[in-house]
Structure formats: structure tokens, C-alpha cells
Design an enzyme around this catalytic site. Sequence first.
Site, PDB file in Angstrom:
ATOM      1  N   HIS A 182      55.394  83.931  18.275  1.00  0.00           N
ATOM      2  CA  HIS A 182      54.035  83.893  17.738  1.00  0.00           C
ATOM      3  C   HIS A 182      53.868  82.607  16.943  1.00  0.00           C
ATOM      4  O   HIS A 182      54.593  82.375  15.975  1.00  0.00           O
ATOM      5  CB  HIS A 182      53.755  85.119  16.857  1.00  0.00           C
ATOM      6  CG  HIS A 182      53.615  86.381  17.655  1.00  0.00           C
ATOM      7  ND1 HIS A 182      54.051  87.602  17.211  1.00  0.00           N
ATOM      8  CD2 HIS A 182      53.079  86.588  18.880  1.00  0.00           C
ATOM      9  CE1 HIS A 182      53.786  88.519  18.141  1.00  0.00           C
ATOM     10  NE2 HIS A 182      53.199  87.921  19.162  1.00  0.00           N
ATOM     11  N   GLU A 185      53.624  82.079  12.945  1.00  0.00           N
ATOM     12  CA  GLU A 185      54.664  82.651  12.087  1.00  0.00           C
ATOM     13  C   GLU A 185      55.716  81.586  11.758  1.00  0.00           C
ATOM     14  O   GLU A 185      56.870  81.646  12.175  1.00  0.00           O
ATOM     15  CB  GLU A 185      55.237  83.899  12.789  1.00  0.00           C
ATOM     16  CG  GLU A 185      54.140  84.951  12.960  1.00  0.00           C
ATOM     17  CD  GLU A 185      54.463  86.109  13.909  1.00  0.00           C
ATOM     18  OE1 GLU A 185      55.633  86.245  14.313  1.00  0.00           O
ATOM     19  OE2 GLU A 185      53.519  86.873  14.234  1.00  0.00           O
ATOM     20  N   ARG A 238      48.064  82.264  17.451  1.00  0.00           N
ATOM     21  CA  ARG A 238      49.180  83.188  17.694  1.00  0.00           C
ATOM     22  C   ARG A 238      49.733  83.108  19.126  1.00  0.00           C
ATOM     23  O   ARG A 238      50.933  83.191  19.346  1.00  0.00           O
ATOM     24  CB  ARG A 238      48.671  84.615  17.445  1.00  0.00           C
ATOM     25  CG  ARG A 238      49.571  85.756  17.950  1.00  0.00           C
ATOM     26  CD  ARG A 238      48.922  87.088  17.611  1.00  0.00           C
ATOM     27  NE  ARG A 238      49.534  88.234  18.263  1.00  0.00           N
ATOM     28  CZ  ARG A 238      50.410  89.043  17.669  1.00  0.00           C
ATOM     29  NH1 ARG A 238      50.811  88.810  16.440  1.00  0.00           N
ATOM     30  NH2 ARG A 238      50.893  90.085  18.313  1.00  0.00           N
ATOM     31  N   HIS A 309      60.063  87.334  13.603  1.00  0.00           N
ATOM     32  CA  HIS A 309      58.608  87.400  13.419  1.00  0.00           C
ATOM     33  C   HIS A 309      58.262  87.416  11.926  1.00  0.00           C
ATOM     34  O   HIS A 309      59.123  87.601  11.085  1.00  0.00           O
ATOM     35  CB  HIS A 309      58.048  88.698  14.026  1.00  0.00           C
ATOM     36  CG  HIS A 309      58.016  88.708  15.517  1.00  0.00           C
ATOM     37  ND1 HIS A 309      56.857  88.575  16.232  1.00  0.00           N
ATOM     38  CD2 HIS A 309      59.006  88.836  16.431  1.00  0.00           C
ATOM     39  CE1 HIS A 309      57.126  88.616  17.527  1.00  0.00           C
ATOM     40  NE2 HIS A 309      58.429  88.786  17.678  1.00  0.00           N
ATOM     41  N   GLU A 386      60.837  91.253  10.987  1.00  0.00           N
ATOM     42  CA  GLU A 386      59.533  90.819  10.447  1.00  0.00           C
ATOM     43  C   GLU A 386      59.799  90.361   9.016  1.00  0.00           C
ATOM     44  O   GLU A 386      60.043  91.176   8.125  1.00  0.00           O
ATOM     45  CB  GLU A 386      58.526  91.977  10.429  1.00  0.00           C
ATOM     46  CG  GLU A 386      58.112  92.484  11.789  1.00  0.00           C
ATOM     47  CD  GLU A 386      56.981  91.700  12.441  1.00  0.00           C
ATOM     48  OE1 GLU A 386      56.456  90.745  11.825  1.00  0.00           O
ATOM     49  OE2 GLU A 386      56.628  92.053  13.575  1.00  0.00           O
TER      50      GLU A 386
HETATM   51  O1  0X9 Z   1      53.033  92.956  17.173  1.00  0.00           O
HETATM   52  C1  0X9 Z   1      54.029  92.256  17.345  1.00  0.00           C
HETATM   53  O2  0X9 Z   1      54.261  91.628  18.377  1.00  0.00           O
HETATM   54  C2  0X9 Z   1      55.056  92.170  16.225  1.00  0.00           C
HETATM   55  N1  0X9 Z   1      54.394  92.087  14.957  1.00  0.00           N
HETATM   56  S1  0X9 Z   1      53.610  90.702  14.555  1.00  0.00           S
HETATM   57  O3  0X9 Z   1      52.864  90.954  13.330  1.00  0.00           O
HETATM   58  N2  0X9 Z   1      54.674  89.581  14.198  1.00  0.00           N
HETATM   59  O4  0X9 Z   1      52.797  90.278  15.644  1.00  0.00           O
HETATM   60  C3  0X9 Z   1      55.936  93.394  16.274  1.00  0.00           C
HETATM   61  C4  0X9 Z   1      56.638  93.614  17.566  1.00  0.00           C
HETATM   62  C5  0X9 Z   1      57.848  94.423  17.378  1.00  0.00           C
HETATM   63  N3  0X9 Z   1      58.194  95.190  18.473  1.00  0.00           N
HETATM   64  C6  0X9 Z   1      59.116  94.867  19.418  1.00  0.00           C
HETATM   65  N4  0X9 Z   1      59.526  93.674  19.560  1.00  0.00           N
HETATM   66  N5  0X9 Z   1      59.527  95.830  20.157  1.00  0.00           N
HETATM   67 ZN    ZN Z   2      54.981  88.069  15.517  1.00  0.00          ZN
END
Ligand code: 0X9
Ligand code: ZN
Length: 426
Positions: A182, A185, A238, A309, A386
Site C-alpha cells: 500500500h 504506508e 494507496r 502495513h 499493521e
Molecule cells: O486492508 C488491508 O489490506 C490491510 N489493512 S490496511 O489498513 N493496511 O489497508 C489488512 C490486511 C490484512 N489481512 C491479510 N493480509 N490477510
Molecule cells: Zn496496508
Amino acid sequence: MRLLWLCVATLALLLVLASAATLKDTPKERYDGYGVYRLSVKNKLQQAVIEQLSQLSSKYNIWKDYDEHSQEVHIMVAPAELQHFQALLSLHAISSEQIIENVQDLIDAEQVTPAADSAPFGWTKYYELSEIEAWLDSILAAYPAVTEEFIVGQSYEGRTIRGIKISHKAGNPGIFIESNIHAREWITSASATWFINELLTSQEPAVRNLAESYDWHIVPVFNVDGFEYSHAKNRMWRKTRQPHATNECIGVDANRNFDSHWLENNGASSNPCSETFAGDVPGSEPEAKALTEYLKTIENEFSVYISFHSYGQYLLSPYGHTKEEFPDNYDDLLEIGEAFATAVESLPYGTAYRYGSTADVLYVATGTSVDWVFNELNKKVAFTIEYRDQGRYGFILPPVQILPNCQELMAGMLALIDKTEELGYL
Ligand code: 0X9
Ligand code: ZN
């Protein structure tokens, strides 16, 4: 007839030149007066209202999607929409609190770093792609005996997605880290480069052990086009940068584009204007396609996969596609998560991380890289980290927090790898 063709050709050339010029000359997107709001969402109707708003992603931009635990959404709102936004909130009795007053102020502050920061590379400011790549080159040159470049593939705009392998001996178990899928980030690539540097320079016995007992495959900036765009044009970008065939919205959420439960269960969007657009087909993005192809070629060289992330302070494991089911080894993944969170929280900052499956702890997300690796490559230890924070600064984490975040990463990673080994996965 010939004249007509000449006219058509000239017109086409002019159009190409004009679009190239606008791309080069367009000013940076500014966020003056944009606020970020924490919304308290109590029912499905309220959820649907916010979902509708979020389709207009340049006016209303989701920073954090709804999750059942916090029952909150973080949303950035353009100043021109504020009246409409407030009216809609009161109409639907959605309570809100402003968490960021002016996003542009944070973006400006992010660029102000101490005058003493003249070193070519460090971790007190954020760097552009070209600077990160130059640093990577210098690292590869400085440690030729234990480092090696690898290439994941090419991005839509033709950039090379580069990685570094650090290996002290043949036969080490491998760990793969993918970062900055992303674009906005930024803390993720800052942490990835710091981590690479620690593996190569730290004298701490525990870190030396980490560096020398495992092979590390690290891609500090995976979404290269998006990252470049987030520096040059739009700090809040993003997605990838591939245009859509029929819609003017650009890009796909690369972390929804992998071929694992793709677009199931509302874990992604089929709307090209959404920030979680899954793409028209799985692997539509050259970056996602390249990563899956590359990972297949080194399938036997790694056992742990980690995706960096921000933000929210979570350590997330599969599954992302459902919270009705959990992986067979979920107890182990929870144990590893607990070790990570405990280690991070024991540092003086006391930063709390939550852990558990993505769908359970956060929200349903499908077609993610981590789930693809877990389900398709059968790598049973796969996590998303995260990073900081929980919304005070969100994606614009101040440069002074880069190093504290990195220290947390190292503490957490040491515990994670220790526990993973103890449980027999490494
Ligand atoms: O939504 C997402 O892709 C991630 N959160 S973000 O705020 N950085 O966009 C979380 C994804 C986590 N899930 C997996 N990778 N399974
Ligand atoms: Zn992300």
C-alpha cells in the site's frame, strides 16, 4: 482521404503529448482543510451510508475500514463536503469525532526534519524510491559476501521491483518480507530498510543470531509505482497505478488482487473507484502476478511470510476471507501473536498490539498476499503487521516515530521467530 488520415494522426499525437504534459506538470494534490473523523457505527444502515460515501474516494477517503471490535471507521473528508457530511451524519445519527484537523499540516510537518539530518540515509526522515534504491545499491556493494539482489518483476509503469536476500550460510530456513504494498504506508519501507540495516550491522547477539541463522528475502518497496506517486503527486495514494479499461478511476488494491478467495464475502470491492478494488480479474496487476510467479520459484526457500502495513497496531494471521473458520494451526498462530505483542508492549513505549485472524480481529479481506501464500503455497506461518499508530497521525506517522516503531519491530520479530522455531515451523 490522405489529408483526413494526416489530421487524425496529428490529433492523436497532440492528445498523447497533452496527456504526457499534464502528467508531468500536474501539481501535487494538497489536503488543506481535509479532516479525518472517527465515526462510531452502530448498525447496517449506518454502515451502508458510509460505504456509499467511500465510493467517492477523492472526497471521502477511508483511512480505516469498519471493524466489529472497535465499531469505528476513520474517514478523511474534503472541506467542500463538510456541510453535506455533517448533515448526513446527523440524519443517520452517526456520532463522530475529529481526529485530524488538517491533513496538509501533517504532510507539511512530515517534511520538516532536523537540519542535522544531512547523512545520505538514516531513519529520521522518509525517503523517495530513488533514494531507497541508491541505499540498497550501497548496501549490496558494502556486503557482497552475504547479500544478493533479487528481482520480483516489473511494475505496470515499468519499474523494477527489487529485493535483497541476506544469507550467511546455505541451508538456512527462509523468511520472506513484503513491504509497502500500500503506497501511502511509508512507515513500512522505512522499517524494512532499518531492519535490513540491523541484520547487517547490529552487534547484539540476538540480532546476530537472527541474521546468521535464517535467510532473509526482503522487498522494501513492493508497490513501486504507487509509492513513487505517493511522493510525487498524492501523499494519500494507496493502490497500483494501472488505469482501468472503462472507468476513469486508476489502480487496484494490490492486497485484494491475489488469487485466493478473490472478491468473495464482501472482502473487496468490484468498483474501480473504491480503495479496496480487487481488479477485474485476480492477478490483473503486473505486480501481484510477478510476486506470485516469483514466490513459486523460491517456494522451497522460505517458511515464514510477513507483509508490512500500517496502521492500527495489529499482528494479523489468516484467514482474511472468513471468521467462521480458522486455520488448523490457529492455536499456534495465536501463540506466536501473543509472543510478538508481549515483546512489543514490554518496551518503554508500552505500545499495545492486538493479534488474531484478520477476519476476526479486523475485517474480512480477500485476495490478500498473505492469504495467497498461506492457502496456495501452504506456508503455515504468515502474518500481516499493521504498524503504529491507532489514528492520531494514521498514515502520516511523524519521522520521530520511525525509530521507536523499528525498535518495536525488532523486539516483536525476535519473539515471533523464537516462538515459530519453538513450535517447529523453522
Ligand atoms: O486492508 C488491508 O489490506 C490491510 N489493512 S490496511 O489498513 N493496511 O489497508 C489488512 C490486511 C490484512 N489481512 C491479510 N493480509 N490477510
Ligand atoms: Zn496496508
